[in-house]
Design a protein around this motif. Sequence first.
Motif, PDB file in Angstrom:
ATOM      1  N   GLN A  83     -16.105 -36.385 -21.955  1.00 21.22           N
ATOM      2  CA  GLN A  83     -16.190 -35.312 -22.953  1.00 21.22           C
ATOM      3  C   GLN A  83     -16.319 -35.840 -24.378  1.00 21.22           C
ATOM      4  N   TYR A  84     -16.108 -37.136 -24.569  1.00 22.55           N
ATOM      5  CA  TYR A  84     -16.112 -37.724 -25.909  1.00 22.55           C
ATOM      6  C   TYR A  84     -17.443 -38.403 -26.217  1.00 22.55           C
TER       7      TYR A  84
ATOM      8  N   ILE B 141     -17.583 -35.995 -31.122  1.00 19.18           N
ATOM      9  CA  ILE B 141     -17.608 -34.826 -30.250  1.00 19.18           C
ATOM     10  C   ILE B 141     -16.487 -34.935 -29.221  1.00 19.18           C
ATOM     11  N   ASN B 142     -15.809 -33.802 -28.989  1.00 12.47           N
ATOM     12  CA  ASN B 142     -14.849 -33.653 -27.895  1.00 12.47           C
ATOM     13  C   ASN B 142     -15.226 -32.348 -27.197  1.00 12.47           C
ATOM     14  N   GLY B 143     -15.968 -32.464 -26.106  1.00 14.59           N
ATOM     15  CA  GLY B 143     -16.405 -31.269 -25.384  1.00 14.59           C
ATOM     16  C   GLY B 143     -17.340 -30.415 -26.212  1.00 14.59           C
TER      17      GLY B 143
ATOM     18  N   ALA C 210     -19.884 -28.108 -31.488  1.00 17.31           N
ATOM     19  CA  ALA C 210     -20.686 -29.318 -31.260  1.00 17.31           C
ATOM     20  C   ALA C 210     -22.162 -29.083 -31.558  1.00 17.31           C
ATOM     21  N   GLU C 211     -22.660 -27.888 -31.286  1.00 20.31           N
ATOM     22  CA  GLU C 211     -24.079 -27.609 -31.574  1.00 20.31           C
ATOM     23  C   GLU C 211     -24.368 -27.696 -33.073  1.00 20.31           C
ATOM     24  N   GLN C 212     -23.413 -27.327 -33.911  1.00 16.03           N
ATOM     25  CA  GLN C 212     -23.588 -27.448 -35.361  1.00 16.03           C
ATOM     26  C   GLN C 212     -23.534 -28.921 -35.791  1.00 16.03           C
ATOM     27  N   ILE C 213     -22.718 -29.718 -35.118  1.00 12.86           N
ATOM     28  CA  ILE C 213     -22.651 -31.155 -35.399  1.00 12.86           C
ATOM     29  C   ILE C 213     -23.998 -31.793 -35.088  1.00 12.86           C
ATOM     30  N   MET C 214     -24.567 -31.462 -33.935  1.00 11.64           N
ATOM     31  CA  MET C 214     -25.861 -32.023 -33.541  1.00 11.64           C
ATOM     32  C   MET C 214     -26.969 -31.568 -34.482  1.00 11.64           C
TER      33      MET C 214
ATOM     34  N   MET D 108      -6.872 -32.010 -32.900  1.00 15.27           N
ATOM     35  CA  MET D 108      -7.723 -32.220 -31.731  1.00 15.27           C
ATOM     36  C   MET D 108      -8.063 -33.706 -31.693  1.00 15.27           C
ATOM     37  N   ASN D 109      -8.089 -34.273 -30.497  1.00 13.00           N
ATOM     38  CA  ASN D 109      -8.378 -35.694 -30.352  1.00 13.00           C
ATOM     39  C   ASN D 109      -9.874 -35.976 -30.341  1.00 13.00           C
ATOM     40  N   PHE D 110     -10.248 -37.088 -30.969  1.00 11.74           N
ATOM     41  CA  PHE D 110     -11.608 -37.606 -30.964  1.00 11.74           C
ATOM     42  C   PHE D 110     -11.519 -39.117 -30.825  1.00 11.74           C
ATOM     43  N   ILE D 111     -12.577 -39.710 -30.294  1.00 16.51           N
ATOM     44  CA  ILE D 111     -12.617 -41.164 -30.185  1.00 16.51           C
ATOM     45  C   ILE D 111     -13.580 -41.703 -31.225  1.00 16.51           C
TER      46      ILE D 111
END
Length: 113
Positions: free
Chosen positions: A10-11, A32-34, A85-89, A66-69
């Motif tokens: 998911q990361y 991204i996380n999921g 996530a779609e806005q991040i992309m 929220m966790n992220f790597i």
Amino acid sequence: MVIDSWEDGQYKEIWVYSEETENDERAMCGLINGDWGWLNYYNEEGDVGLSSRNPDYISTDDNKMMNFIINGELDPYPLSYVLPAEQIMKALNYFEKYHKLPEFITWHDDNFD
């Protein structure tokens, strides 16, 4: 333009480097996380940079995380940074195409924390 991407379940960690000129060190990182993520933007190596903020996030509890790597480490970040996530992309693709900071993202100057 250089893209460096890492994914584990998911990361995801996605870096886009501008490199329009030899001295251009601008970079944007999407974590991204999921279905969720957040962004960092740097003008140059060593810059504290800018980070995304969710203008629609409302909470009286600043401790919600929220966790992220990033760089192989699992770290918690405030939910106020998090966007779909779609806005991040969309922002990463915009930076890749136009070499400019996406104005549709609310940015926070981390130099002034």
